[in-house]
Design a protein around this motif. Structure first.
Motif, mmCIF file in Angstrom:
data_model
loop_
_atom_site.group_PDB
_atom_site.id
_atom_site.type_symbol
_atom_site.label_atom_id
_atom_site.label_comp_id
_atom_site.label_asym_id
_atom_site.label_seq_id
_atom_site.Cartn_x
_atom_site.Cartn_y
_atom_site.Cartn_z
ATOM 1 N N PHE A 486 0.858 -1.182 0.000
ATOM 2 C CA PHE A 486 0.000 0.000 0.000
ATOM 3 C C PHE A 486 0.897 1.235 0.000
ATOM 4 N N ASN A 487 0.722 2.067 -0.981
ATOM 5 C CA ASN A 487 1.628 3.204 -1.140
ATOM 6 C C ASN A 487 1.288 4.383 -0.238
ATOM 7 N N LYS A 488 0.146 4.324 0.423
ATOM 8 C CA LYS A 488 -0.277 5.414 1.289
ATOM 9 C C LYS A 488 -0.605 4.866 2.664
ATOM 10 N N GLU A 489 0.016 5.412 3.704
ATOM 11 C CA GLU A 489 -0.268 4.985 5.064
ATOM 12 C C GLU A 489 -1.613 5.542 5.516
ATOM 13 N N VAL A 490 -2.436 4.695 6.112
ATOM 14 C CA VAL A 490 -3.748 5.110 6.605
ATOM 15 C C VAL A 490 -3.695 5.234 8.124
ATOM 16 N N ASP A 491 -4.239 6.324 8.646
ATOM 17 C CA ASP A 491 -4.307 6.528 10.092
ATOM 18 C C ASP A 491 -5.582 5.854 10.608
ATOM 19 N N PHE A 492 -5.493 4.572 10.904
ATOM 20 C CA PHE A 492 -6.682 3.820 11.325
ATOM 21 C C PHE A 492 -7.257 4.305 12.653
ATOM 22 N N PRO A 493 -6.434 4.633 13.658
ATOM 23 C CA PRO A 493 -7.019 5.172 14.895
ATOM 24 C C PRO A 493 -7.814 6.451 14.654
ATOM 25 N N LEU A 494 -7.333 7.297 13.755
ATOM 26 C CA LEU A 494 -8.062 8.532 13.453
ATOM 27 C C LEU A 494 -9.390 8.231 12.769
ATOM 28 N N LEU A 495 -9.399 7.209 11.910
ATOM 29 C CA LEU A 495 -10.651 6.792 11.280
ATOM 30 C C LEU A 495 -11.668 6.345 12.330
ATOM 31 N N ALA A 496 -11.198 5.563 13.304
ATOM 32 C CA ALA A 496 -12.094 5.096 14.364
ATOM 33 C C ALA A 496 -12.659 6.271 15.152
ATOM 34 N N LYS A 497 -11.814 7.243 15.446
ATOM 35 C CA LYS A 497 -12.281 8.421 16.176
ATOM 36 C C LYS A 497 -13.259 9.238 15.343
ATOM 37 N N ALA A 498 -13.024 9.304 14.037
ATOM 38 C CA ALA A 498 -13.931 10.050 13.159
ATOM 39 C C ALA A 498 -15.326 9.441 13.143
ATOM 40 N N GLY A 500 -16.626 8.039 15.807
ATOM 41 C CA GLY A 500 -17.179 8.127 17.160
ATOM 42 C C GLY A 500 -16.639 7.117 18.133
ATOM 43 N N GLY A 501 -15.646 6.319 17.721
ATOM 44 C CA GLY A 501 -15.054 5.336 18.619
ATOM 45 C C GLY A 501 -13.725 5.818 19.171
ATOM 46 N N GLU A 502 -13.003 4.906 19.795
ATOM 47 C CA GLU A 502 -11.675 5.190 20.324
ATOM 48 C C GLU A 502 -10.627 4.560 19.412
ATOM 49 N N GLY A 503 -9.470 5.204 19.321
ATOM 50 C CA GLY A 503 -8.400 4.678 18.492
ATOM 51 C C GLY A 503 -7.049 4.852 19.142
ATOM 52 N N ARG A 504 -6.166 3.868 18.947
ATOM 53 C CA ARG A 504 -4.836 3.927 19.558
ATOM 54 C C ARG A 504 -3.822 3.261 18.646
ATOM 55 N N LEU A 505 -2.662 3.860 18.526
ATOM 56 C CA LEU A 505 -1.544 3.288 17.781
ATOM 57 C C LEU A 505 -0.543 2.701 18.766
ATOM 58 N N VAL A 506 -0.111 1.471 18.527
ATOM 59 C CA VAL A 506 0.883 0.812 19.379
ATOM 60 C C VAL A 506 2.138 0.559 18.557
ATOM 61 N N VAL A 507 3.290 1.019 19.091
ATOM 62 C CA VAL A 507 4.561 0.869 18.369
ATOM 63 C C VAL A 507 5.621 0.172 19.216
ATOM 64 N N ARG A 508 5.292 -0.220 20.450
ATOM 65 C CA ARG A 508 6.249 -0.898 21.322
ATOM 66 C C ARG A 508 5.642 -2.188 21.878
ATOM 67 N N ARG A 509 6.455 -3.199 21.989
ATOM 68 C CA ARG A 509 5.977 -4.465 22.526
ATOM 69 C C ARG A 509 5.459 -4.292 23.950
ATOM 70 N N GLU A 510 6.090 -3.401 24.709
ATOM 71 C CA GLU A 510 5.711 -3.197 26.106
ATOM 72 C C GLU A 510 4.291 -2.639 26.253
ATOM 73 N N GLU A 511 3.749 -2.073 25.186
ATOM 74 C CA GLU A 511 2.418 -1.465 25.245
ATOM 75 C C GLU A 511 1.291 -2.453 24.931
ATOM 76 N N ILE A 512 1.629 -3.628 24.414
ATOM 77 C CA ILE A 512 0.601 -4.531 23.884
ATOM 78 C C ILE A 512 -0.425 -4.919 24.943
ATOM 79 N N ALA A 513 0.044 -5.429 26.072
ATOM 80 C CA ALA A 513 -0.878 -5.936 27.101
ATOM 81 C C ALA A 513 -1.776 -4.838 27.640
#
Length: 548
Positions: A486-498, A500-513
């Motif tokens: 996919f040549n364009k990155e999509v901000d999925f958390p922002l889509l969820a917020k748009a 009316g839901g909640e969205g979060r990006l996780v980039v570290r293993r320590e954040e998973i749990a």
């Protein structure tokens, strides 16, 4: 009373609680009557989503899910979902509006031949041409969908039939002399099977989705305990045995594990196949499967027995009923069984055939953390690499069986199926495991979860590509890549917020749990996007720093 009023009354009488649908000109008479009905209508955002929601509902509720669409594009948008339900034997009743009977064949607005379009993707379909046929058609639809080998049924309903007065008795029932599924297994074949099992030195049980569909989980477990027989399964049969049970040896097939595949292809001298569709994904090579073993196949569908491999002892019948008969036979006349099973697989069942050369192992970490959450949840998956990782690493019995698309492999199945599952069991949160490619197929249905306050957590495994396509191009096409990035990155958390839901990006293993725990316990619509590459890279850097 109009035809539409009669239809809604019939649906209420058959216990329909929820309909997933989308209105249009040809089905508006039904919608007009739904205003005053006890049936809850869920407005989807695409007709394909309505079928997948009905599938998720049916899988959890154990009775047909119902969806509703209009004529023309409404019907054609149902086709993928109907095919999915057909191939995975899920009971769905689809109702479609049709143009008035006098206009059929004139290329009227939104006219398509729904009957012939949907015939190949339904167990049964019918264009209801006469008012007097309506009651029988509805009665037959629910009976056919949920009996024998279950599957989708479609009723095409002309608008004028729905608008006009309905003078007929609603208590009439259908008679289907030509449709009589065999539910009781032949006792002679059962005796043959038990004798063969008694003589076997290395018996093996292969379980498919038909066991869960028949409600035969307790019977299959009783047989396993009685015979101390090792068990392998197909992709669709998660949750038959606890993952840590020594009798459970894993999944067979192209994405299975080496031990399970070796057993069915080389080592077992008898395989009892219960409710399993032996498609090409389950058979690494049909000519090797059970090559030196006696094969017993139990299935409700006679067409499934011996379809891909030659069977020695076929048993046609309902899995639950037939297993009960087998157990009763063993009680009356015990058969010789070993004190212990002939093989244990505690140390080998997790050795999957999945490649771990890249960030895909992050999906394993997520599934392991998710499995630690001690809540009853309904978990759906989409289709792609994450589906296979979930199949191997989702191990909490409270989260199983997984609700997934097996036969058709439908991307976009998971999100609407999770929503449908919640309407069947509103006490349990739902989780959808998906990839970035699959999520974008039906992501509009997230807003349905927001509107109805569904405790949904969408887990997007984001690798910015069609990961399984890349794997296939690597393994089968000399790493010649095309059309997977996919040549364009999509901000999925922002889509969820748009929406009316909640969205979060996780980039570290320590954040998973933490991310999983917070989202699921919030009991709100959430989306967590796991950036596979960044999590994997940072984990590798951390390991390198610790080593130095």
């Amino acid at each position: 009373m109009t035809g539409a009023k009669a239809l809604v009354t019939l649906l209420e009488d058959r216990g329909v609680e929820v309909i997933f649908g989308y209105p249009g000109g040809a089905n508006l008479p039904i919608y007009d009557e739904l205003r005053n009905s006890s049936i809850q209508h869920i407005l989807v955002r695409h007709e394909q989503g309505s079928v997948h929601m009905a599938e998720g509902y049916a899988k959890v509720k154990g009775r047909p899910g119902v969806c509703l669409a209009t004529s023309g594009p409404g019907v054609t948008n149902l086709v993928t979902g109907l095919a999915d339900a057909l191939l995975d034997s899920i009971p769905v009743v689809a109702l479609t509006g049709q143009i008035p009977r006098g206009m059929i064949g004139t290329d009227a607005f939104q006219e398509v031949d729904a009957f012939n379009i949907t015939m190949p993707v339904t167990k049964h379909n019918e264009l209801v041409k006469k008012e007097s046929e309506l009651v029988k058609a509805v009665d037959a639809a629910f009976y056919i969908a949920n009996s024998g080998r279950k599957g989708p049924v479609l009723l095409d309903l002309p608008k004028d039939l729905l608008d006009e007065p309905y003078p007929y008795d609603l208590s009439e029932t259908c008679s289907l002399p030509g449709y009589n599924p065999t539910t009781k297994g032949n006792i002679g074949q059962i005796k043959k099977a038990l004798k063969a099992i008694e003589k076997a030195e290395r018996p093996l049980l292969l379980v498919g989705a038909g066991v869960e569909s028949a409600g035969a989980m307790s019977e299959i477990n009783a047989l396993i305990r009685k015979l101390q027989i090792p068990v392998v399964r197909t992709l669709m049969a998660t949750g038959v045995l606890s993952f840590d049970d020594p009798l459970y040896l894993g999944m067979i097939g192209t994405h299975g594990n080496g031990l399970a595949n070796r057993l069915v292809n080389k080592e077992a001298d008898l395989i009892l196949i219960a409710g399993a569709k032996l498609s090409n994904r389950s058979l690494l090579r049909a000519d090797l499967f059970g090559k030196d073993a006696k094969l017993i196949q139990l299935d409700i569908d006679p067409a499934e027995i011996g379809k891909t491999i030659e069977i020695d002892i076929p048993i046609v019948g309902d899995v639950k009923e037939t297993l009960r008969d087998m157990l009763l036979r063993i009680e009356d006349k015990p058969i010789r069984v070993g004190v212990t099973p002939w093989i244990h697989g505690e140390h080998q069942k997790t050795k999957t055939m999945l490649p771990k050369a890249d960030a895909a192992e992050v999906m394993e970490w997520v599934c392991q953390e998710l499995s630690k959450i001690d809540l009853k949840m309904h978990v759906t998956t989409d289709v792609g690499r994450h589906q296979m990782w979930a199949n191997h690493h989702m191990t909490n019995p409270k989260h199983l069986p997984l609700i997934t698309s097996g036969g058709l492999g439908t991307m976009g199945f998971g999100l609407p199926a999770a929503i449908g599952a919640w309407f069947a069991d509103p006490q349990s949160p739902v989780v959808n495991l998906t990839g970035d490619g699959s999520f974008m197929m039906n992501m509009q249905e997230f807003i349905v979860a927001v509107e109805h306050h569904v405790p949904l957590t969408v887990i997007v495994f984001n690798d910015f590509r069609l990961g399984m396509i890349k794997e296939l191009q690597d393994s089968s096409y000399g790493k010649r890549h095309i059309a997977h990035d996919f040549n364009k990155e999509v901000d999925f958390p922002l889509l969820a917020k748009a929406m009316g839901g909640e969205g979060r990006l996780v980039v570290r293993r320590e954040e998973i749990a933490e991310a999983l725990f917070e989202a699921i316990h919030s009991r709100r619509p959430n989306l967590i996007c796991f950036d596979l590459e960044r999590i994997h890279l940072r984990s590798a850097i951390n390991l390198a720093e610790k080593a130095s």
